[in-house]
Structures are given as structure tokens and as C-alpha cells.
Design a protein around this motif. Structure first.
Motif, PDB file in Angstrom:
ATOM      1  N   PRO A  65      64.187  37.004  28.412  1.00 46.46           N
ATOM      2  CA  PRO A  65      64.865  35.815  28.950  1.00 46.46           C
ATOM      3  C   PRO A  65      64.441  35.473  30.389  1.00 46.46           C
ATOM      4  O   PRO A  65      64.654  34.350  30.840  1.00 46.46           O
ATOM      5  N   HIS A  66      63.831  36.415  31.091  1.00 42.96           N
ATOM      6  CA  HIS A  66      63.422  36.213  32.481  1.00 42.96           C
ATOM      7  C   HIS A  66      61.913  36.002  32.616  1.00 42.96           C
ATOM      8  O   HIS A  66      61.366  36.032  33.716  1.00 42.96           O
ATOM      9  N   LYS A  67      61.247  35.801  31.481  1.00 44.81           N
ATOM     10  CA  LYS A  67      59.778  35.729  31.446  1.00 44.81           C
ATOM     11  C   LYS A  67      59.207  34.699  32.412  1.00 44.81           C
ATOM     12  O   LYS A  67      58.284  34.998  33.172  1.00 44.81           O
ATOM     13  N   ASP A  68      59.731  33.482  32.416  1.00 36.73           N
ATOM     14  CA  ASP A  68      59.186  32.436  33.287  1.00 36.73           C
ATOM     15  C   ASP A  68      59.309  32.806  34.759  1.00 36.73           C
ATOM     16  O   ASP A  68      58.361  32.631  35.537  1.00 36.73           O
ATOM     17  N   ALA A  69      60.457  33.332  35.153  1.00 30.60           N
ATOM     18  CA  ALA A  69      60.662  33.717  36.557  1.00 30.60           C
ATOM     19  C   ALA A  69      59.751  34.881  36.942  1.00 30.60           C
ATOM     20  O   ALA A  69      59.187  34.898  38.041  1.00 30.60           O
ATOM     21  N   ILE A  70      59.585  35.839  36.037  1.00 29.34           N
ATOM     22  CA  ILE A  70      58.706  36.985  36.310  1.00 29.34           C
ATOM     23  C   ILE A  70      57.263  36.514  36.469  1.00 29.34           C
ATOM     24  O   ILE A  70      56.571  36.906  37.410  1.00 29.34           O
ATOM     25  N   GLU A  71      56.803  35.672  35.542  1.00 28.78           N
ATOM     26  CA  GLU A  71      55.430  35.169  35.623  1.00 28.78           C
ATOM     27  C   GLU A  71      55.195  34.386  36.908  1.00 28.78           C
ATOM     28  O   GLU A  71      54.152  34.520  37.547  1.00 28.78           O
ATOM     29  N   LYS A  72      56.167  33.580  37.310  1.00 30.48           N
ATOM     30  CA  LYS A  72      56.041  32.801  38.547  1.00 30.48           C
ATOM     31  C   LYS A  72      55.913  33.727  39.752  1.00 30.48           C
ATOM     32  O   LYS A  72      55.038  33.547  40.608  1.00 30.48           O
ATOM     33  N   LYS A  73      56.769  34.739  39.817  1.00 32.26           N
ATOM     34  CA  LYS A  73      56.744  35.674  40.944  1.00 32.26           C
ATOM     35  C   LYS A  73      55.423  36.457  40.968  1.00 32.26           C
ATOM     36  O   LYS A  73      54.820  36.631  42.035  1.00 32.26           O
ATOM     37  N   LEU A  74      54.973  36.920  39.809  1.00 28.32           N
ATOM     38  CA  LEU A  74      53.712  37.665  39.750  1.00 28.32           C
ATOM     39  C   LEU A  74      52.528  36.778  40.138  1.00 28.32           C
ATOM     40  O   LEU A  74      51.621  37.233  40.825  1.00 28.32           O
ATOM     41  N   ARG A  75      52.544  35.526  39.709  1.00 31.44           N
ATOM     42  CA  ARG A  75      51.466  34.598  40.070  1.00 31.44           C
ATOM     43  C   ARG A  75      51.435  34.392  41.586  1.00 31.44           C
ATOM     44  O   ARG A  75      50.368  34.399  42.206  1.00 31.44           O
ATOM     45  N   GLU A  76      52.624  34.232  42.200  1.00 28.55           N
ATOM     46  CA  GLU A  76      52.691  34.069  43.656  1.00 28.55           C
ATOM     47  C   GLU A  76      52.151  35.310  44.365  1.00 28.55           C
ATOM     48  O   GLU A  76      51.391  35.200  45.320  1.00 28.55           O
ATOM     49  N   ARG A  77      52.537  36.496  43.897  1.00 31.84           N
ATOM     50  CA  ARG A  77      52.053  37.743  44.518  1.00 31.84           C
ATOM     51  C   ARG A  77      50.545  37.883  44.340  1.00 31.84           C
ATOM     52  O   ARG A  77      49.844  38.274  45.255  1.00 31.84           O
ATOM     53  N   PHE A  78      50.052  37.567  43.159  1.00 26.44           N
ATOM     54  CA  PHE A  78      48.625  37.658  42.887  1.00 26.44           C
ATOM     55  C   PHE A  78      47.848  36.740  43.824  1.00 26.44           C
ATOM     56  O   PHE A  78      46.851  37.141  44.415  1.00 26.44           O
ATOM     57  N   GLU A  79      48.326  35.513  43.970  1.00 25.36           N
ATOM     58  CA  GLU A  79      47.637  34.563  44.839  1.00 25.36           C
ATOM     59  C   GLU A  79      47.686  35.003  46.296  1.00 25.36           C
ATOM     60  O   GLU A  79      46.733  34.792  47.046  1.00 25.36           O
ATOM     61  N   THR A  80      48.764  35.636  46.716  1.00 22.78           N
ATOM     62  CA  THR A  80      48.883  36.137  48.086  1.00 22.78           C
ATOM     63  C   THR A  80      47.948  37.323  48.307  1.00 22.78           C
ATOM     64  O   THR A  80      47.211  37.372  49.294  1.00 22.78           O
ATOM     65  N   ILE A  81      47.954  38.247  47.386  1.00 24.70           N
ATOM     66  CA  ILE A  81      47.138  39.462  47.519  1.00 24.70           C
ATOM     67  C   ILE A  81      45.653  39.138  47.486  1.00 24.70           C
ATOM     68  O   ILE A  81      44.862  39.679  48.246  1.00 24.70           O
ATOM     69  N   PHE A  82      45.259  38.234  46.594  1.00 26.83           N
ATOM     70  CA  PHE A  82      43.841  37.955  46.401  1.00 26.83           C
ATOM     71  C   PHE A  82      43.384  36.655  47.053  1.00 26.83           C
ATOM     72  O   PHE A  82      42.320  36.138  46.727  1.00 26.83           O
ATOM     73  N   ALA A  83      44.172  36.144  47.988  1.00 27.54           N
ATOM     74  CA  ALA A  83      43.773  34.916  48.691  1.00 27.54           C
ATOM     75  C   ALA A  83      42.463  35.170  49.436  1.00 27.54           C
ATOM     76  O   ALA A  83      42.285  36.191  50.086  1.00 27.54           O
ATOM     77  N   GLY A  84      41.529  34.259  49.319  1.00 23.34           N
ATOM     78  CA  GLY A  84      40.249  34.411  50.009  1.00 23.34           C
ATOM     79  C   GLY A  84      39.310  35.388  49.330  1.00 23.34           C
ATOM     80  O   GLY A  84      38.313  35.798  49.909  1.00 23.34           O
ATOM     81  N   ASN A  85      39.609  35.772  48.117  1.00 29.35           N
ATOM     82  CA  ASN A  85      38.754  36.695  47.388  1.00 29.35           C
ATOM     83  C   ASN A  85      37.341  36.132  47.294  1.00 29.35           C
ATOM     84  O   ASN A  85      37.130  35.007  46.875  1.00 29.35           O
ATOM     85  N   ARG A  86      36.365  36.956  47.692  1.00 30.60           N
ATOM     86  CA  ARG A  86      34.977  36.505  47.714  1.00 30.60           C
ATOM     87  C   ARG A  86      34.236  36.866  46.432  1.00 30.60           C
ATOM     88  O   ARG A  86      33.052  36.615  46.312  1.00 30.60           O
ATOM     89  N   HIS A  87      34.926  37.469  45.472  1.00 23.40           N
ATOM     90  CA  HIS A  87      34.320  37.827  44.192  1.00 23.40           C
ATOM     91  C   HIS A  87      33.059  38.676  44.351  1.00 23.40           C
ATOM     92  O   HIS A  87      32.050  38.427  43.730  1.00 23.40           O
ATOM     93  N   ASP A  88      33.119  39.648  45.224  1.00 23.78           N
ATOM     94  CA  ASP A  88      31.962  40.515  45.378  1.00 23.78           C
ATOM     95  C   ASP A  88      32.420  41.966  45.511  1.00 23.78           C
ATOM     96  O   ASP A  88      33.599  42.265  45.581  1.00 23.78           O
ATOM     97  N   GLN A  89      31.485  42.891  45.551  1.00 18.22           N
ATOM     98  CA  GLN A  89      31.788  44.318  45.616  1.00 18.22           C
ATOM     99  C   GLN A  89      32.545  44.670  46.887  1.00 18.22           C
ATOM    100  O   GLN A  89      33.424  45.518  46.869  1.00 18.22           O
ATOM    101  N   THR A  90      32.223  44.022  47.996  1.00 16.05           N
ATOM    102  CA  THR A  90      32.907  44.317  49.254  1.00 16.05           C
ATOM    103  C   THR A  90      34.390  44.037  49.130  1.00 16.05           C
ATOM    104  O   THR A  90      35.230  44.823  49.572  1.00 16.05           O
TER     105      THR A  90
END
Length: 123
Positions: A65-90
Motif C-alpha cells: 500500500p506504500h509502494k508509490d511513496a517508497i518509490e518516490k523517496k528512493l528515486r529522490e535519494r538515488f538522484e541525490t546520491i548519483f547527481a553529477g554521475n560521470r558514468h566512468d570508473q572514477t
């Protein structure tokens, strides 16, 4: 089975969420094969014998029943953590180093030593 009820619901929910993100599959697959192939037992402190399909299915029913809220929160965290990701080994190395500083090193995760990478010209 005895012991599985000792795994807190928030940990079971974390297992379900991580599994859904990394390798979407059934609760049966998570319990039978997926969890034991990960380092989550070390990270979450729950041995694979305690991650059972019945508890995963019950937890899934509780969080659905909380799926939408969980997905929204995880998407926000993912975007925060990986902001500026250069898609490389470094970037990957920086993420691993940050996680190791925060949570400690997991013995199962293998990494080539940096000096070996430099000497072979690897990135």
C-alpha cells in the motif's frame, strides 16, 4: 522456521527494496538464490538462512500500500546520491570509497588494487 521472525520488518523491507532495484524477481527467488549471492548478510547483519520466502511475502503485503511513496523517496535519494554521475570508473571508485568510509569494507567485494590498475593502464 524459528529465527526468521527475529528479522525486523524494516530489514525485510530493505531486502525487498534492494532486490527490486538490483534484480527484480519473485520473493521465492530472493529467498532461494538472490540474497545468498549478495553481500547483504554482511551489510544488514542477517544470515541468508533467516531470509525466508514467507516473511518476504508477508512484508511485501505490508509495504504494497506504500509502494508509490517508497518509490518516490528512493528515486529522490538515488538522484541525490548519483547527481553529477560521470558514468566512468572514477565515479564508481568514488562511490565505493564513500560507502566503505561510511559502512566499512565488505570482505566479499573484490577490487583490484589501485597501483595494479595504474601499472596496467586500466581505468
Amino acid at each position: 522456521p524459528s529465527g526468521r521472525e527475529e528479522v525486523p520488518w524494516d530489514i525485510v523491507a530493505a531486502v525487498l527494496s534492494i532486490a527490486r532495484f538490483c534484480e527484480p524477481s519473485s520473493e521465492l527467488h530472493i529467498a532461494d538464490t538472490w540474497y545468498e549471492r549478495t553481500s547483504l548478510d554482511s551489510m544488514l547483519g542477517v544470515i541468508d538462512d533467516l531470509v525466508g520466502k514467507d516473511r518476504l511475502y508477508r512484508c511485501h503485503g505490508k509495504i504494497l500500500p506504500h509502494k508509490d511513496a517508497i518509490e518516490k523517496k528512493l528515486r529522490e535519494r538515488f538522484e541525490t546520491i548519483f547527481a553529477g554521475n560521470r558514468h566512468d570508473q572514477t565515479t564508481l571508485e568514488e562511490i565505493v570509497e564513500t560507502m566503505e568510509r561510511k559502512h566499512g569494507s565488505i570482505s566479499r567485494v573484490g577490487r583490484r588494487p589501485r597501483d595494479r590498475q595504474r601499472s596496467t593502464g586500466g581505468s
